[in-house]
Scaffold this active site. Structure first.
Site, PDB file in Angstrom:
ATOM      1  N   THR A  58       2.475   5.716   3.612  1.00 43.08           N
ATOM      2  CA  THR A  58       1.711   6.987   3.410  1.00 43.08           C
ATOM      3  C   THR A  58       1.142   7.214   2.100  1.00 43.08           C
ATOM      4  OG1 THR A  58       3.869   7.788   2.334  1.00 43.08           O
ATOM      5  CG2 THR A  58       3.584   8.289   4.769  1.00 43.08           C
ATOM      6  N   SER A  60       1.271   9.303  -1.268  1.00 43.02           N
ATOM      7  CA  SER A  60       2.445  10.064  -1.750  1.00 43.02           C
ATOM      8  C   SER A  60       1.776  11.682  -1.750  1.00 43.02           C
ATOM      9  CB  SER A  60       2.815   9.953  -2.903  1.00 43.02           C
ATOM     10  OG  SER A  60       3.504   8.494  -2.842  1.00 43.02           O
ATOM     11  N   HIS A  65       2.362  12.177  -7.453  1.00 37.39           N
ATOM     12  CA  HIS A  65       1.316  11.629  -8.075  1.00 37.39           C
ATOM     13  C   HIS A  65       1.028  12.320  -9.469  1.00 37.39           C
ATOM     14  CE1 HIS A  65      -0.861  10.159  -4.263  1.00 37.39           C
ATOM     15  NE2 HIS A  65       0.136   9.166  -4.826  1.00 37.39           N
ATOM     16  N   SER A  89      -3.109   3.643  -0.319  1.00 36.39           N
ATOM     17  CA  SER A  89      -4.359   4.360  -0.439  1.00 36.39           C
ATOM     18  C   SER A  89      -5.246   3.815  -1.510  1.00 36.39           C
ATOM     19  CB  SER A  89      -4.481   5.795  -0.206  1.00 36.39           C
ATOM     20  OG  SER A  89      -3.845   6.322  -1.333  1.00 36.39           O
ATOM     21  N   ASP A 110      -0.639  -4.654  -3.202  1.00 36.88           N
ATOM     22  CA  ASP A 110      -0.032  -4.089  -1.827  1.00 36.88           C
ATOM     23  C   ASP A 110       0.428  -5.296  -1.198  1.00 36.88           C
ATOM     24  OD1 ASP A 110       0.303  -0.969  -0.619  1.00 36.88           O
ATOM     25  OD2 ASP A 110       0.756  -2.651   0.711  1.00 36.88           O
ATOM     26  N   HIS A 111       1.512  -5.200  -0.309  1.00 37.48           N
ATOM     27  CA  HIS A 111       1.796  -6.487   0.348  1.00 37.48           C
ATOM     28  C   HIS A 111       1.110  -6.748   1.895  1.00 37.48           C
ATOM     29  CE1 HIS A 111       5.621  -4.863   2.432  1.00 37.48           C
ATOM     30  NE2 HIS A 111       4.925  -3.953   2.374  1.00 37.48           N
ATOM     31  N   THR A 218       9.829  -3.452   0.587  1.00 40.06           N
ATOM     32  CA  THR A 218      10.450  -4.158   1.463  1.00 40.06           C
ATOM     33  C   THR A 218       9.739  -5.554   1.537  1.00 40.06           C
ATOM     34  OG1 THR A 218       8.938  -3.509   3.401  1.00 40.06           O
ATOM     35  CG2 THR A 218      11.018  -2.499   3.176  1.00 40.06           C
TER      36      THR A 218
HETATM   37  N1  SAH Z   1       0.914   4.876  -4.224  1.00 36.50           N
HETATM   38  C1  SAH Z   1       0.498   4.759  -2.857  1.00 36.50           C
HETATM   39  C2  SAH Z   1       1.880   4.761  -2.020  1.00 36.50           C
HETATM   40  C3  SAH Z   1       1.624   4.101  -0.586  1.00 36.50           C
HETATM   41  S1  SAH Z   1       3.038   3.988   0.223  1.00 36.50           S
HETATM   42  C4  SAH Z   1      -0.231   6.003  -2.126  1.00 36.50           C
HETATM   43  O1  SAH Z   1      -0.105   7.166  -2.901  1.00 36.50           O
HETATM   44  O2  SAH Z   1      -1.220   5.810  -1.474  1.00 36.50           O
HETATM   45  C5  SAH Z   1       4.077   2.780  -0.459  1.00 36.50           C
HETATM   46  C6  SAH Z   1       3.163   1.394  -0.342  1.00 36.50           C
HETATM   47  O3  SAH Z   1       3.982   0.445  -0.828  1.00 36.50           O
HETATM   48  C7  SAH Z   1       2.775   1.038   0.904  1.00 36.50           C
HETATM   49  O4  SAH Z   1       1.380   0.787   1.225  1.00 36.50           O
HETATM   50  C8  SAH Z   1       3.487  -0.204   1.201  1.00 36.50           C
HETATM   51  O5  SAH Z   1       2.620  -1.286   2.201  1.00 36.50           O
HETATM   52  C9  SAH Z   1       3.643  -0.758  -0.108  1.00 36.50           C
HETATM   53  N2  SAH Z   1       4.914  -1.851  -0.170  1.00 36.50           N
HETATM   54  C10 SAH Z   1       6.065  -1.817   0.328  1.00 36.50           C
HETATM   55  N3  SAH Z   1       6.744  -2.848   0.050  1.00 36.50           N
HETATM   56  C11 SAH Z   1       5.967  -3.626  -0.715  1.00 36.50           C
HETATM   57  C12 SAH Z   1       6.288  -4.747  -1.487  1.00 36.50           C
HETATM   58  N4  SAH Z   1       7.219  -5.631  -1.360  1.00 36.50           N
HETATM   59  N5  SAH Z   1       5.119  -5.321  -2.207  1.00 36.50           N
HETATM   60  C13 SAH Z   1       3.862  -4.483  -2.342  1.00 36.50           C
HETATM   61  N6  SAH Z   1       3.814  -3.750  -1.731  1.00 36.50           N
HETATM   62  C14 SAH Z   1       4.587  -3.017  -0.917  1.00 36.50           C
END
Ligand code: SAH
Length: 223
Positions: A58, A60, A65, A89, A110-111, A218
């Site tokens: 999502t 956030s 933010h 995003s 991001d992973h 995760t």
């Molecule tokens: N700050 C972003 C939040 C996105 S949601 C925004 O406001 O758009 C959280 C994000 O963490 C997801 O995109 C998910 O893919 C990422 N994420 C989860 N576990 C992760 C990990 N171990 N390493 C890197 N990114 C991770």
């Protein structure tokens, strides 16, 4: 109240966040006014709530933010180096980049590769975003954020946008002294924001803030 900050336009939303006390500083207000959420949140961009961006992620809520920026603000100066873990995003990565201009750098991690691509695509929708990418002031990288990003450490500020299952030592290790980490941490069924300061003498101080609901930090999904 957070949810009462929704607006009809980006400007409306930011002004409502300010009126409700969620944006406190001119610098955060200016940075958030400078980034149109519609480039990052596909549906209902000016609602003060999280929105799905696919891949179980999502964007956030705007008040989160705002809170992250306000909290990290003393460490977001022209030239600062910032790590945004779970960049999703790319919205917050962009706002953070506005806050460290000129000469600052923000690395978004991001992973999930399609989300790394999405963040870049979103940022390229505006001229300022394209300039940030072109100059190298913003970089998006696919990696496991639980390990931070050692290659560019140390950082003035680290933001984590997903709830960590534990306090990852790698992240505090990659902070400058002084430096600040903003991270949601899961504790049983609850999650809380922790603001973790590394002091000039290298000592670390953890402050538990308020309860939140983030997607978990995760293992990458098996493809
Ligand atoms: N700050 C972003 C939040 C996105 S949601 C925004 O406001 O758009 C959280 C994000 O963490 C997801 O995109 C998910 O893919 C990422 N994420 C989860 N576990 C992760 C990990 N171990 N390493 C890197 N990114 C991770």
């Amino acid at each position: 109240m957070a949810w009462h900050s929704s607006g009809a336009t980006n400007m409306d939303l930011i002004h409502n966040l300010e009126r409700n006390g969620l944006i406190e500083s001119e610098r955060v207000k200016k940075a958030m006014l400078g980034v149109d959420r519609a480039h990052y949140a596909p549906a209902a961009p000016y609602e003060d709530s999280p929105q799905s961006i696919g891949h179980f992620a999502t964007i956030s809520a705007p008040h989160m933010h705002a809170s992250a920026c306000e909290s990290l603000l003393p460490f977001l100066k022209p030239g600062s180096k910032v790590l945004d873990i779970g960049s999703g995003s790319g919205y917050l990565t962009h706002v953070l980049a506005e806050l460290v201009k000129p000469d600052g750098t923000v690395i978004g991690i991001d992973h999930i590769q399609p989300l790394v691509d999405l963040a870049e695509k979103n940022m390229a929708k505006s001229e300022e975003g394209r300039d940030l990418l072109k100059s190298g002031a913003v970089k998006f990288i696919k990696a496991d954020g639980r390990l931070g990003w050692k290659e560019s450490a140390p950082y003035d500020a680290i933001h984590v946008g997903a709830a960590a299952a534990e306090h990852h030592k790698e992240l505090t290790d990659q902070l400058k002294a002084p430096g600040r980490l903003f991270v949601p941490v899961a504790e049983g069924w609850m999650q809380h924001i922790y603001v973790i300061d590394k002091k000039e003498d290298g000592s670390v101080e953890k402050k538990k803030m308020y309860g939140v609901q983030y997607v978990p930090l995760t293992d990458a999904p098996k493809t």
